[in-house]
Design an enzyme around this catalytic site. Sequence first.
Site, PDB file in Angstrom:
ATOM      1  CG  ASP A   1      -0.391  -0.116   2.525  1.00 32.02           C
ATOM      2  OD1 ASP A   1       0.854  -0.160   2.621  1.00 32.02           O
ATOM      3  OD2 ASP A   1      -1.154  -0.150   3.518  1.00 32.02           O
ATOM      4  CB  SER A   2       4.579   1.745  -0.077  1.00 34.13           C
ATOM      5  OG  SER A   2       4.803   0.590  -0.867  1.00 34.13           O
TER       6      SER A   2
ATOM      7  CG  ASP B   1       0.266  -4.158   1.985  1.00 32.06           C
ATOM      8  OD1 ASP B   1       0.192  -4.985   2.906  1.00 32.06           O
ATOM      9  OD2 ASP B   1       0.986  -3.133   2.034  1.00 32.06           O
TER      10      ASP B   1
ATOM     11  CE  LYS C   1       3.119  -5.770   3.843  1.00 32.59           C
ATOM     12  NZ  LYS C   1       2.487  -4.726   4.666  1.00 32.59           N
TER      13      LYS C   1
ATOM     14  CD  GLU D   1       0.179  -1.776   8.243  1.00 33.43           C
ATOM     15  OE1 GLU D   1      -0.223  -1.020   9.151  1.00 33.43           O
ATOM     16  OE2 GLU D   1       0.692  -1.352   7.190  1.00 33.43           O
TER      17      GLU D   1
ATOM     18  CD  GLU E   1       7.373  -0.247   8.006  1.00 33.25           C
ATOM     19  OE1 GLU E   1       6.493  -1.008   7.548  1.00 33.25           O
ATOM     20  OE2 GLU E   1       7.527   0.926   7.621  1.00 33.25           O
TER      21      GLU E   1
HETATM   22  O1  KIV Z   1       3.443  -1.116   1.601  1.00 31.50           O
HETATM   23  C1  KIV Z   1       4.623  -1.486   1.667  1.00 31.50           C
HETATM   24  O2  KIV Z   1       5.440  -1.244   0.769  1.00 31.50           O
HETATM   25  C2  KIV Z   1       5.040  -2.230   2.844  1.00 31.50           C
HETATM   26  C3  KIV Z   1       6.484  -2.508   3.002  1.00 31.50           C
HETATM   27  C4  KIV Z   1       7.219  -1.279   3.358  1.00 31.50           C
HETATM   28  C5  KIV Z   1       6.737  -3.615   3.954  1.00 31.50           C
HETATM   29  O3  KIV Z   1       4.228  -2.593   3.642  1.00 31.50           O
END
Ligand code: KIV
Length: 271
Positions: free
Chosen positions: A48-49, A87, A117, A119, A186
């Site tokens: 989600d970056s 994500d 993934k 959190e 992280e």
């Molecule tokens: O969204 C992302 O890129 C991440 C990584 C920094 C682990 O969650």
Amino acid sequence: MSRRRKTTVQTLLSMKQRGDKIVMLTAYDYQTALLEDRAGVDMILVGDSLGMVVLGYENTIPVTLEEIVHHLRGVSHARPQAFVVGDLPFMSYQASPQDAVRNAGRLVKEGGAEGVKLEGGRRMEAVIKAIVDANIPVMGHIGLTPQSVHHLGGMRVQGKAPADADKLVEEALFLEEAGCFSMVLEGMPLQLARRITERVSIPTIGIGAGRYCDGQVLVVNDLLGMNDEFDAKFVKRYAEVGKQMTEAFDAYIKEVKEGSFPDPEHSYSTD
Ligand code: KIV
């Protein structure tokens, strides 16, 4: 060029057992995924970056499931040998296990993800178990969890105080027990990441968590030096692509303005 074998959850577990470091990178499009895969990365994360580095958002909070699916499609069309993780964005899994399974399923079915993934630790118990029960591999993510930026009061390194560190070790053990196949660590001291890595039998992938994790992940735009204004301690720039792009744009503008592009070599002619 010899092709590697497809990376699976079992491959990643064996890598931890053998002590082979796992290399993960984010990608948000087809061409970047192709290049990363040819280079030999083990895992590709459509993180989600993308909210910040592709869409210009201030943080990851506004990212939608549709945006992740859209970028996942580009990445999975590269048919990478790397294991592809999608994500789950903010509020796509927190409200209920049912939502979480449905949305994780969309990342797999519509986006082509092989794992998802999310959190959080113990408070995500029901959600993680429901997704794992649907046979979708889940990667945990603890420490500095950007979707909780407002709750954490900013993007701060976590687990510096002994009691906080102990709590993060507990959370990591919980993620393993809940059925996660790996976890991102992280923004935490390297000593804590080492403690966690030694305690759990699933791979730990660090970002801003030091060298003792089983693997590392970086945001590809950071590694390439696309944005020279972003300069966090944990980022190492392996290239200055942002500068190179600016130089190329400047040269193109100059040549078009002065009329030297296109020259005969780049033009079609009747003869
Ligand atoms: O969204 C992302 O890129 C991440 C990584 C920094 C682990 O969650």
